[in-house]
Write a protein that holds these residues in place. Structure first.
Motif, PDB file in Angstrom:
ATOM      1  N   ARG A 128      15.573 -49.989 -67.158  1.00 12.65           N
ATOM      2  CA  ARG A 128      15.401 -48.643 -67.626  1.00 12.65           C
ATOM      3  C   ARG A 128      15.354 -48.697 -69.010  1.00 12.65           C
ATOM      4  O   ARG A 128      14.731 -47.547 -69.496  1.00 12.65           O
ATOM      5  CB  ARG A 128      16.629 -47.903 -67.272  1.00 12.65           C
ATOM      6  CG  ARG A 128      16.922 -47.473 -65.779  1.00 12.65           C
ATOM      7  CD  ARG A 128      18.144 -46.445 -65.437  1.00 12.65           C
ATOM      8  NE  ARG A 128      18.030 -46.095 -64.045  1.00 12.65           N
ATOM      9  CZ  ARG A 128      18.791 -46.464 -63.168  1.00 12.65           C
ATOM     10  NH1 ARG A 128      19.371 -47.576 -63.320  1.00 12.65           N
ATOM     11  NH2 ARG A 128      18.682 -46.127 -61.734  1.00 12.65           N
ATOM     12  N   ASP A 129      15.637 -49.657 -69.927  1.00 15.22           N
ATOM     13  CA  ASP A 129      15.419 -49.358 -71.230  1.00 15.22           C
ATOM     14  C   ASP A 129      14.075 -49.928 -71.713  1.00 15.22           C
ATOM     15  O   ASP A 129      13.526 -50.000 -72.867  1.00 15.22           O
ATOM     16  CB  ASP A 129      16.270 -50.119 -72.268  1.00 15.22           C
ATOM     17  CG  ASP A 129      16.555 -51.736 -71.608  1.00 15.22           C
ATOM     18  OD1 ASP A 129      15.527 -51.926 -70.986  1.00 15.22           O
ATOM     19  OD2 ASP A 129      17.445 -52.383 -72.295  1.00 15.22           O
TER      20      ASP A 129
ATOM     21  N   ARG B 131      10.740 -46.588 -70.279  1.00 17.59           N
ATOM     22  CA  ARG B 131      11.225 -46.346 -71.650  1.00 17.59           C
ATOM     23  C   ARG B 131      11.364 -45.192 -72.090  1.00 17.59           C
ATOM     24  O   ARG B 131      12.638 -44.860 -72.623  1.00 17.59           O
ATOM     25  CB  ARG B 131       9.988 -47.050 -72.524  1.00 17.59           C
ATOM     26  CG  ARG B 131       9.770 -48.224 -72.610  1.00 17.59           C
ATOM     27  CD  ARG B 131       8.859 -48.675 -73.868  1.00 17.59           C
ATOM     28  NE  ARG B 131       8.558 -50.323 -73.705  1.00 17.59           N
ATOM     29  CZ  ARG B 131       7.403 -50.592 -73.525  1.00 17.59           C
ATOM     30  NH1 ARG B 131       6.157 -49.762 -73.546  1.00 17.59           N
ATOM     31  NH2 ARG B 131       7.062 -52.016 -73.525  1.00 17.59           N
ATOM     32  N   THR B 132      10.701 -44.253 -71.462  1.00 16.71           N
ATOM     33  CA  THR B 132      10.996 -42.708 -71.770  1.00 16.71           C
ATOM     34  C   THR B 132      11.848 -41.998 -70.816  1.00 16.71           C
ATOM     35  O   THR B 132      12.442 -40.761 -71.198  1.00 16.71           O
ATOM     36  CB  THR B 132       9.563 -42.189 -72.118  1.00 16.71           C
ATOM     37  OG1 THR B 132       8.733 -41.930 -70.616  1.00 16.71           O
ATOM     38  CG2 THR B 132       8.566 -42.932 -72.880  1.00 16.71           C
ATOM     39  N   ASP B 133      11.768 -42.189 -69.504  1.00 17.63           N
ATOM     40  CA  ASP B 133      12.595 -41.507 -68.409  1.00 17.63           C
ATOM     41  C   ASP B 133      13.744 -41.805 -68.017  1.00 17.63           C
ATOM     42  O   ASP B 133      14.405 -41.510 -66.847  1.00 17.63           O
ATOM     43  CB  ASP B 133      11.451 -41.072 -67.522  1.00 17.63           C
ATOM     44  CG  ASP B 133      10.300 -40.329 -67.989  1.00 17.63           C
ATOM     45  OD1 ASP B 133      10.335 -39.542 -69.085  1.00 17.63           O
ATOM     46  OD2 ASP B 133       9.287 -40.256 -67.349  1.00 17.63           O
ATOM     47  N   ASN B 134      14.028 -43.188 -68.403  1.00 16.07           N
ATOM     48  CA  ASN B 134      15.238 -43.894 -67.768  1.00 16.07           C
ATOM     49  C   ASN B 134      15.181 -44.039 -66.425  1.00 16.07           C
ATOM     50  O   ASN B 134      16.083 -44.096 -65.658  1.00 16.07           O
ATOM     51  CB  ASN B 134      16.479 -42.969 -67.917  1.00 16.07           C
ATOM     52  CG  ASN B 134      17.859 -43.967 -68.125  1.00 16.07           C
ATOM     53  OD1 ASN B 134      17.826 -45.050 -68.418  1.00 16.07           O
ATOM     54  ND2 ASN B 134      18.894 -43.477 -67.612  1.00 16.07           N
ATOM     55  N   ARG B 135      13.805 -44.473 -66.050  1.00 16.58           N
ATOM     56  CA  ARG B 135      13.471 -44.862 -64.607  1.00 16.58           C
ATOM     57  C   ARG B 135      13.346 -46.477 -64.208  1.00 16.58           C
ATOM     58  O   ARG B 135      13.088 -47.097 -65.319  1.00 16.58           O
ATOM     59  CB  ARG B 135      12.320 -44.068 -64.102  1.00 16.58           C
ATOM     60  CG  ARG B 135      12.625 -42.955 -63.903  1.00 16.58           C
ATOM     61  CD  ARG B 135      11.184 -41.902 -63.740  1.00 16.58           C
ATOM     62  NE  ARG B 135      10.716 -42.516 -62.494  1.00 16.58           N
ATOM     63  CZ  ARG B 135       9.607 -41.803 -62.113  1.00 16.58           C
ATOM     64  NH1 ARG B 135       8.735 -41.163 -62.970  1.00 16.58           N
ATOM     65  NH2 ARG B 135       8.915 -42.000 -61.193  1.00 16.58           N
ATOM     66  N   ARG B 136      14.044 -46.715 -63.317  1.00 17.13           N
ATOM     67  CA  ARG B 136      14.035 -48.182 -63.018  1.00 17.13           C
ATOM     68  C   ARG B 136      13.059 -48.815 -61.977  1.00 17.13           C
ATOM     69  O   ARG B 136      12.948 -47.944 -60.654  1.00 17.13           O
ATOM     70  CB  ARG B 136      15.356 -48.883 -62.492  1.00 17.13           C
ATOM     71  CG  ARG B 136      15.536 -50.314 -62.682  1.00 17.13           C
ATOM     72  CD  ARG B 136      16.847 -50.317 -62.149  1.00 17.13           C
ATOM     73  NE  ARG B 136      17.286 -52.114 -62.076  1.00 17.13           N
ATOM     74  CZ  ARG B 136      17.854 -52.506 -63.239  1.00 17.13           C
ATOM     75  NH1 ARG B 136      17.945 -52.117 -64.301  1.00 17.13           N
ATOM     76  NH2 ARG B 136      17.874 -53.944 -63.183  1.00 17.13           N
TER      77      ARG B 136
END
Length: 438
Positions: A398-399, A289-294
């Motif tokens: 990522r979202d 949510r916060t760092d756009n990581r998957r």
């Protein structure tokens, strides 16, 4: 301190080589480069840097060189205490307790002592039994190179501090400052040399390896600075025996910490239980949510396990669970998290961190599935059994659009659908309706 060797625990307690993505040739080539570099560095520092007299033990009437020799011997042998503590972690890395000893020896004796300790004091029975020859040599070469870099920069710091008169020429303040510089250099160099090994071995993107390494360093560097400085300062101000007392206290604290950590582990397999796995999953959802990581969540259920228990008994079932857990831990990357669900039964969960897309998540899941399909030898290799697995893959986008309950439900539903289809891997919508090949 981290090393890049790995093994798979077999059901009978013996070991077999871990599966890797990288071709062995790439690892061997990198290992040879590191080994040659370490030999060259050892030759250079042996010629250019004397052993610092601060490492000396001075028995009454002894010659100065004898005291220095005794001090070097003490730290080389004392450093072997680190061999008592090593822990394999998922993805082909091993955490060891060598760094504080090497750091203290380097602070006291300079780069030559650090290099000697890197070569000799890091010897472990585990690595001699489990790691390939090039892995053993490369591990020691990596540590020696890190100690050389730390010792050279540490001696430069001593000269700068002495010439600038910022601190007294000796004493605790200078030992602390030099210790911090030596420790930071050692840990950073060691990480830089180990990260390519982990990336080659596991196939994880190098940026992901770097990110996880930095997260680890933020936790370990302050502790290693403190312990390395404490042992060096005690050696200088109290006596050669004082560092032994420091380590006794540290090991007692460590044992208390390990007892707490045991509450977060499944006692049969050593994997995380639900309580240990949950914080990592929550962290991954927050990062999405916060760092756009998957990331991705895998739910795994062994196939035909109930029938195996009925035919061969629960003892064989327990051995199969242990073997499956070892293969899961060896099939993932160092950044991933493996857990056994519900503390009993044949269900596991894996958190795949920093996967660039769904295709990579499914590919890693297929590798895990292939590992679980291999025959397992139990009862001292008298019996060979085969179990498959059904794996459901849910992407942590990522979202962060999937909440935790939805994420778990999606992974579980895909796992159940894969089981109804005969086993295999079922991933996000692009793979919907088909179980992946094992």
């Amino acid at each position: 301190m981290q090393r890049g060797d790995a093994t798979v625990e077999r059901a009978n307690g013996r070991t077999e080589p871990a599966e890797v993505i990288a071709a062995p040739g790439g690892l061997v080539a990198y290992a040879l480069v590191v080994i040659v570099g370490a030999v060259a560095a050892l030759v250079v520092v042996a010629q250019a840097y004397p052993v610092l007299p601060t490492i000396s033990i001075n028995p009454a009437g002894s010659h100065a060189d004898v005291g220095i020799g005794l001090g070097v011997a003490f730290w080389v042998l004392f450093g072997l205490v680190g061999s008592m503590r090593s822990q394999a972690v998922p993805g082909g890395a091993v955490l060891t307790f060598h760094a504080p000893f090497i750091l203290a020896g380097t602070i006291l004796g300079g780069p030559v002592v650090g290099a000697l300790m890197g070569v000799l004091s890091t010897t472990e029975r585990r690595e001699l039994r489990e790691a390939p020859w090039y892995g053993v040599l490369a591990n020691h070469a990596t540590t020696a190179l890190s100690a050389v870099a730390a010792g050279v920069i540490g001696q430069a710091a001593i000269v700068i501090l002495r010439d600038s008169e910022l601190l007294p020429a000796s004493g605790g303040a200078q030992t602390l400052v030099v210790g911090a510089i030596v420790t930071t250099t050692f840990v950073a160099t060691n990480a830089l040399l180990i990260m390519p090994v982990i990336a080659l071995r596991t196939g994880v993107e190098f940026t992901g390896v770097v990110r996880r390494a930095l997260a680890t360093l933020r936790v370990t560097v302050p502790a290693e600075i403190t312990l390395g400085w404490l042992m060096a300062a005690a050696y200088l101000s109290i006596g050669w025996w004082a560092p032994i007392l420091c380590v006794v206290v540290i090991l007692a604290v460590w044992d208390a910490h390990e007892r707490y950590q045991a509450l977060l582990r499944d006692p049969m397999t050593g994997l995380y239980n639900d309580a240990g796995f949950q914080p990592h999953l929550e962290e991954a959802i927050t990062e999405a949510r916060t760092d756009n990581r998957r990331h991705a969540l895998l739910f795994i259920d062994l196939d035909r396990f109930g029938q195996l228990n009925k035919v061969h008994g629960e003892d064989v079932g327990d051995e199969v669970i242990k073997a499956a857990a070892g293969r899961l831990a060896a099939s993932v990357r160092s950044s991933d998290v493996v857990g056994r669900q519900n503390r009993a039964g044949d269900e596991f969960a894996i958190l795949l961190r920093d996967v660039p897309d769904d295709e990579m998540a499914v590919r890693l899941a297929r590798r895990i599935h292939a590992s679980l399909k291999r025959p397992i030898r139990v009862r001292g290799e008298e019996l060979t059994v085969e179990v498959g697995a059904s794996i459901g893959v849910a992407a942590i986008a990522r979202d962060g659009s999937l909440v935790e309950a939805q994420l778990k439900r999606t992974a579980d539903e895909r796992m159940q659908q894969a089981k109804r289809s005969g086993g295999g891997v079922l991933g996000p919508p692009m793979d919907e309706g088909q179980a992946a090949e094992g």
